[in-house]
Write a protein that holds these residues in place. Structure first.
Motif, mmCIF file in Angstrom:
data_model
loop_
_atom_site.group_PDB
_atom_site.id
_atom_site.type_symbol
_atom_site.label_atom_id
_atom_site.label_comp_id
_atom_site.label_asym_id
_atom_site.label_seq_id
_atom_site.Cartn_x
_atom_site.Cartn_y
_atom_site.Cartn_z
ATOM 1 N N ALA A 1 -8.134 -0.794 5.839
ATOM 2 C CA ALA A 1 -9.412 -0.583 6.548
ATOM 3 C C ALA A 1 -10.503 -0.654 5.626
ATOM 4 O O ALA A 1 -11.353 -1.293 5.663
ATOM 5 C CB ALA A 1 -9.461 0.415 7.765
ATOM 6 N N THR A 2 -10.471 0.305 4.646
ATOM 7 C CA THR A 2 -11.356 0.527 3.792
ATOM 8 C C THR A 2 -11.698 -0.675 2.828
ATOM 9 O O THR A 2 -12.841 -1.172 2.558
ATOM 10 C CB THR A 2 -11.226 1.715 2.703
ATOM 11 N N ASP A 3 -10.452 -1.496 2.410
ATOM 12 C CA ASP A 3 -10.453 -2.534 1.652
ATOM 13 C C ASP A 3 -10.941 -3.702 2.238
ATOM 14 O O ASP A 3 -11.718 -4.608 1.894
ATOM 15 C CB ASP A 3 -9.228 -2.736 1.080
ATOM 16 N N LEU A 4 -10.474 -3.954 3.720
ATOM 17 C CA LEU A 4 -10.825 -5.025 4.436
ATOM 18 C C LEU A 4 -12.321 -5.210 4.722
ATOM 19 O O LEU A 4 -13.013 -5.947 4.637
ATOM 20 C CB LEU A 4 -10.036 -4.686 5.887
ATOM 21 N N TYR B 1 0.859 -1.141 -0.001
ATOM 22 C CA TYR B 1 -0.023 -0.074 -0.125
ATOM 23 C C TYR B 1 0.806 1.301 0.093
ATOM 24 O O TYR B 1 0.574 2.322 -0.622
ATOM 25 C CB TYR B 1 -0.847 -0.029 1.181
ATOM 26 N N ARG B 2 1.869 1.224 0.639
ATOM 27 C CA ARG B 2 2.946 2.456 0.931
ATOM 28 C C ARG B 2 3.539 2.594 -0.468
ATOM 29 O O ARG B 2 3.568 3.882 -1.107
ATOM 30 C CB ARG B 2 3.785 2.003 1.890
ATOM 31 N N SER B 3 3.840 1.474 -1.305
ATOM 32 C CA SER B 3 4.647 1.728 -2.390
ATOM 33 C C SER B 3 3.766 2.414 -3.465
ATOM 34 O O SER B 3 4.119 3.176 -4.351
ATOM 35 C CB SER B 3 5.134 0.366 -2.923
ATOM 36 N N ALA B 4 2.220 2.289 -3.336
ATOM 37 C CA ALA B 4 1.580 2.756 -4.343
ATOM 38 C C ALA B 4 1.040 4.125 -4.132
ATOM 39 O O ALA B 4 0.281 4.933 -4.877
ATOM 40 C CB ALA B 4 0.257 1.879 -4.540
ATOM 41 N N VAL C 1 -13.506 0.288 -14.903
ATOM 42 C CA VAL C 1 -12.054 0.043 -14.667
ATOM 43 C C VAL C 1 -12.321 -1.693 -14.354
ATOM 44 O O VAL C 1 -13.062 -2.079 -13.550
ATOM 45 C CB VAL C 1 -11.533 0.754 -13.642
ATOM 46 N N HIS C 2 -11.404 -2.522 -14.766
ATOM 47 C CA HIS C 2 -11.402 -3.855 -14.569
ATOM 48 C C HIS C 2 -10.358 -4.308 -13.345
ATOM 49 O O HIS C 2 -9.292 -3.822 -13.418
ATOM 50 C CB HIS C 2 -11.246 -4.712 -15.855
ATOM 51 N N ALA C 3 -11.058 -4.878 -12.629
ATOM 52 C CA ALA C 3 -10.158 -5.318 -11.266
ATOM 53 C C ALA C 3 -9.105 -4.249 -10.762
ATOM 54 O O ALA C 3 -8.074 -4.308 -10.845
ATOM 55 C CB ALA C 3 -9.385 -6.569 -11.711
ATOM 56 N N PRO C 4 -9.868 -3.138 -10.308
ATOM 57 C CA PRO C 4 -9.074 -1.977 -10.006
ATOM 58 C C PRO C 4 -8.131 -2.332 -8.732
ATOM 59 O O PRO C 4 -8.813 -3.299 -7.795
ATOM 60 C CB PRO C 4 -9.925 -0.866 -9.595
ATOM 61 N N ARG C 5 -6.967 -2.036 -8.735
ATOM 62 C CA ARG C 5 -5.937 -2.372 -7.536
ATOM 63 C C ARG C 5 -5.890 -3.672 -7.019
ATOM 64 O O ARG C 5 -5.981 -4.186 -6.051
ATOM 65 C CB ARG C 5 -6.438 -1.148 -6.169
ATOM 66 N N ASP C 6 -5.836 -4.571 -7.953
ATOM 67 C CA ASP C 6 -5.752 -5.849 -8.008
ATOM 68 C C ASP C 6 -4.928 -6.563 -7.213
ATOM 69 O O ASP C 6 -4.848 -7.411 -6.297
ATOM 70 C CB ASP C 6 -5.894 -6.421 -9.382
ATOM 71 N N GLU C 7 -3.750 -6.287 -7.145
ATOM 72 C CA GLU C 7 -2.667 -6.739 -6.371
ATOM 73 C C GLU C 7 -2.844 -6.371 -4.813
ATOM 74 O O GLU C 7 -2.640 -7.518 -4.192
ATOM 75 C CB GLU C 7 -1.441 -5.864 -6.693
ATOM 76 N N GLU C 8 -3.447 -5.208 -4.492
ATOM 77 C CA GLU C 8 -3.706 -5.071 -2.952
ATOM 78 C C GLU C 8 -4.989 -5.837 -2.793
ATOM 79 O O GLU C 8 -5.019 -6.465 -1.732
ATOM 80 C CB GLU C 8 -3.881 -3.663 -2.938
ATOM 81 N N PHE C 9 -5.980 -6.041 -3.473
ATOM 82 C CA PHE C 9 -7.270 -6.738 -3.136
ATOM 83 C C PHE C 9 -6.773 -8.274 -3.016
ATOM 84 O O PHE C 9 -7.450 -8.798 -2.337
ATOM 85 C CB PHE C 9 -8.166 -6.806 -4.650
ATOM 86 N N ASN D 1 -16.866 -7.180 -2.991
ATOM 87 C CA ASN D 1 -16.526 -8.038 -4.300
ATOM 88 C C ASN D 1 -16.980 -9.452 -3.936
ATOM 89 O O ASN D 1 -17.810 -9.962 -4.850
ATOM 90 C CB ASN D 1 -15.096 -8.077 -4.274
ATOM 91 N N ARG D 2 -16.968 -9.866 -2.765
ATOM 92 C CA ARG D 2 -17.676 -11.197 -2.391
ATOM 93 C C ARG D 2 -19.007 -11.121 -2.462
ATOM 94 O O ARG D 2 -19.702 -12.293 -2.962
ATOM 95 C CB ARG D 2 -16.927 -11.699 -1.214
ATOM 96 N N LEU D 3 -19.686 -10.206 -1.980
ATOM 97 C CA LEU D 3 -20.959 -10.130 -2.176
ATOM 98 C C LEU D 3 -21.660 -10.182 -3.623
ATOM 99 O O LEU D 3 -22.598 -10.652 -3.970
ATOM 100 C CB LEU D 3 -21.723 -8.890 -1.465
#
Length: 236
Positions: free
Chosen positions: A118-121, A101-104, A220-228, A128-130
């Protein structure tokens, strides 16, 4: 709530509880909660392995949900590197998550890194799971950043745009919020209410997300996918 009420944590048990008692217990439990940094709170749950629900769903989140709690309270400045490390341990988040997250986000403060995670968690991952559990889902992200108090794309900011009522959301959005963004969001919500299709692309394995922003919106497809992927790996 089940523990407070002394009943099993099932829909049937809750349905049998007196309504006033149920509401009082809800208020008591939620009153102790902070939706970002923990405590007993409600969050989105999608049952693993369940068959997809046959329904139309429009669902999404704001890109910087956490800023509504972290910025006005000053928490974004109070969170230190040590606090961030302790939060990672508490929520069993791998240390590489903070590094990614810091590198981005070069120059981001520890409080901002914690808030983004926390927002992603709590929001983006469960959403996404829903979406995966529903037959026909459309997923959006609200990304326009408010200049007011450096709130950014915080929790609740999108409401005035959805209802095309910017005049009554100046405290969050300011005086110069983009009307064209309100037009686009209001149009999408009305179309969904009428037809079940807000435009954009229906959710599938490519994870298309309709990003609402100004000066332009788009899929946008799969935004910030590596973090996700961190949160997916954490659940396995």
């Amino acid at each position: 709530m089940a523990a407070e009420l002394g009943v099993p944590a099932t829909a049937g048990a809750f349905a049998a509880v007196d309504r006033e008692r149920l509401l009082d217990t809800q208020a008591e439990v939620v009153g102790k909660a902070n939706p970002i940094i923990g405590g007993p709170a409600f969050h989105i749950v999608a049952e693993p392995g369940a068959a997809p629900v046959e329904a139309d769903l429009l669902i999404g989140a704001n890109r910087e949900e956490y800023r509504l709690w972290f910025v006005p309270t000053g928490a974004v400045d109070r969170v230190s590197r040590l606090t961030l490390r302790l939060a990672l341990l508490k929520f069993r988040i791998p240390a590489r998550a903070a590094r990614l997250y810091r590198s981005a986000r070069p120059g981001a403060r520890p409080g901002e890194i914690l808030g983004e995670m926390a927002t992603d968690l709590l929001m983006r991952g469960p959403l996404n799971r829903l979406a995966d559990s529903v037959e026909r889902a459309h997923v959006y992200e609200f990304a326009w950043r408010s200049p007011v108090m450096d709130l950014g794309a915080c929790h609740g900011l999108e409401i005035g745009f959805v209802f095309d009522n910017l005049r009554h959301c100046r405290e969050l959005a300011g005086d110069d919020a983009p009307q064209e963004l309100a037009d686009a969001m209001h149009r999408a919500w009305v179309a969904f209410a009428k037809t079940g299709d807000p435009g954009g692309q229906r959710w599938d394995s490519s994870r298309p997300v309709m990003v609402f922003d100004s000066p332009g919106s788009g899929v946008v497809h799969a935004p910030r996918d590596e973090e996700f992927r961190i949160w997916l790996d954490r659940e396995r």
